[in-house]
Enzyme design. Sequence first.
Site, short mmCIF file in Angstrom:
data_model
loop_
_atom_site.label_atom_id
_atom_site.label_comp_id
_atom_site.label_asym_id
_atom_site.label_seq_id
_atom_site.Cartn_x
_atom_site.Cartn_y
_atom_site.Cartn_z
N ASN A 48 -7.26 1.39 10.03
CA ASN A 48 -5.94 1.60 10.65
C ASN A 48 -6.18 1.28 12.32
O ASN A 48 -6.85 2.16 12.78
CB ASN A 48 -5.36 2.89 10.43
CG ASN A 48 -4.97 3.24 9.14
OD1 ASN A 48 -5.06 2.35 8.30
ND2 ASN A 48 -4.67 4.28 8.56
N GLU A 65 -7.64 8.06 6.93
CA GLU A 65 -7.83 8.54 8.24
C GLU A 65 -8.26 10.02 8.18
O GLU A 65 -7.85 11.14 8.82
CB GLU A 65 -6.52 8.70 9.04
CG GLU A 65 -6.18 7.23 9.24
CD GLU A 65 -4.84 7.28 10.36
OE1 GLU A 65 -4.33 8.34 10.60
OE2 GLU A 65 -4.51 6.25 10.57
N ARG A 90 0.59 -1.02 -0.23
CA ARG A 90 0.01 -0.07 0.03
C ARG A 90 0.81 1.36 0.10
O ARG A 90 1.85 1.29 0.77
CB ARG A 90 -1.01 0.05 1.25
CG ARG A 90 -1.77 1.15 1.54
CD ARG A 90 -2.57 1.23 2.77
NE ARG A 90 -3.29 2.52 2.74
CZ ARG A 90 -3.26 3.44 4.04
NH1 ARG A 90 -2.66 2.83 4.92
NH2 ARG A 90 -3.95 4.40 3.89
#
Length: 452
Positions: free
Chosen positions: A291, A166, A77
């Site tokens: 995450n 995020e 990623r």
Amino acid sequence: MSVARFPDGFLWGTATAAYQIEGAVSEDGRGPSIWDAFSHAPGKTYQGHTGDVACDHYHRWPDDVRLLRELGAPAYRFSIAWPRVFPEGTGAPNEPGLTFYERLVDALLEAGITPFVTLYHWDLPQALQDRGGWSERSTAEAFARYAEVVTRRLGDRVRYWITHNEPWVVAYLGHYLGVHAPGMQDLPTAIRVSHELLVSHGLAAQAIRAASSQAVVGITLNLSPVESASDHPDDRAAAQLFDGLLNRWFLDPVFGRGYPLDVRERLAPYFDPPDTDLPTIAQPLDFLGINYYAPAFIRAVPQEQNPLGLAQLEPKALADRGYQLTDMGWPVVPEGLEHLLLRISREYAPRELFITENGAAYPDQLVAGRVQDDQRIAYLAAHFAAAYRAVRAGVPLKGYFVWSLLDNFEWAHGYSKRFGIVYVDYESLSRFPKASFSWYRDIVARNALVEG
Ligand code: FCB
């Protein structure tokens, strides 16, 4: 001895982000981002560190792909720097920027590695910030255009797309606490930004799908179980609110439920998002990226201290309660990951889940070319085991990305925190695979965690 065998085809990987590793901030037409401006402003990062050079991945990417090949994990990623593709955020695409990522993707595919591309890992073109940044709908529209151009170029080779990384961190650390770029401290702006980020996720998801019929589209949220610091009703209420702000505020609208009412009522005096945007946010989601680093422990504080009336427990208080802490001061709580996965799966029923980041910073020492990072190995082993228990319980977890491949620019902490499974000597920019690298390579090769 126990063997935890993961499902066939499980996508182990590592993760990085453009500004944290690339360097080469003014090469080949890249425009400035808000992180260039923020890191260069006095007093914003640890010892004034910036991403100007970082790991020099922009030049050393063939070495890094070699490391990935050696690791043998089936996925990787990384993020694309928007200001490399659109130096001013909009206008005409910058060809060398697109070429850079095209070559990287080709090299990954050549090495048998599946790329997971994040479109926004915090490096907004500064030109867009100058026009109001994420508070403005025009930024969301520019993001969709950027997503479309990148997907047109790479969509025949890249299947997995992550719109945002995020958004809670972008909204609150960037616009309310001011410890991340663009360094604002204004609650109404932070809430408005959280909403615009979600709208831009929806617009980008549509744009990606319009540009590539094989696209698999998701978003990455930083989620945490939220614990009340005590049984006191005020602490419990504060924890409930924080769970709303961190987790439900993002999950609920993305999964088509609109904003959680309790949080919405609480935030309405500052900013109340219009319902008309909800259908845009609720695009079908092929996967949810999570995450996870640690749970949040929340206590109530007087409203005069902060308008939300809550605070996280300090590392000292956590240590006093017996938690081990990483170098970030974050408590090591692997069960938190298991509980989180079970909860998300039960309450939101995502089609597929990926852990798009998990890992730990420790003060690694390079001794005679080696780093014996046993604490990181223990951290990862315990979290892999927690993920395995969730898989056994039926959670559709399809992959796991360790943060990070390389030690890198840890935002406001600069280079003082090392998360990599590869050590980076910032003087010579040499890479040294740590003990955790070999350990992880074995897990990936067996697709199993062997303990005891
Ligand atoms: C996450 C970020 C990532 C990295 C880790 C430690 O919040 O997405 O870039 O900094 O934390």
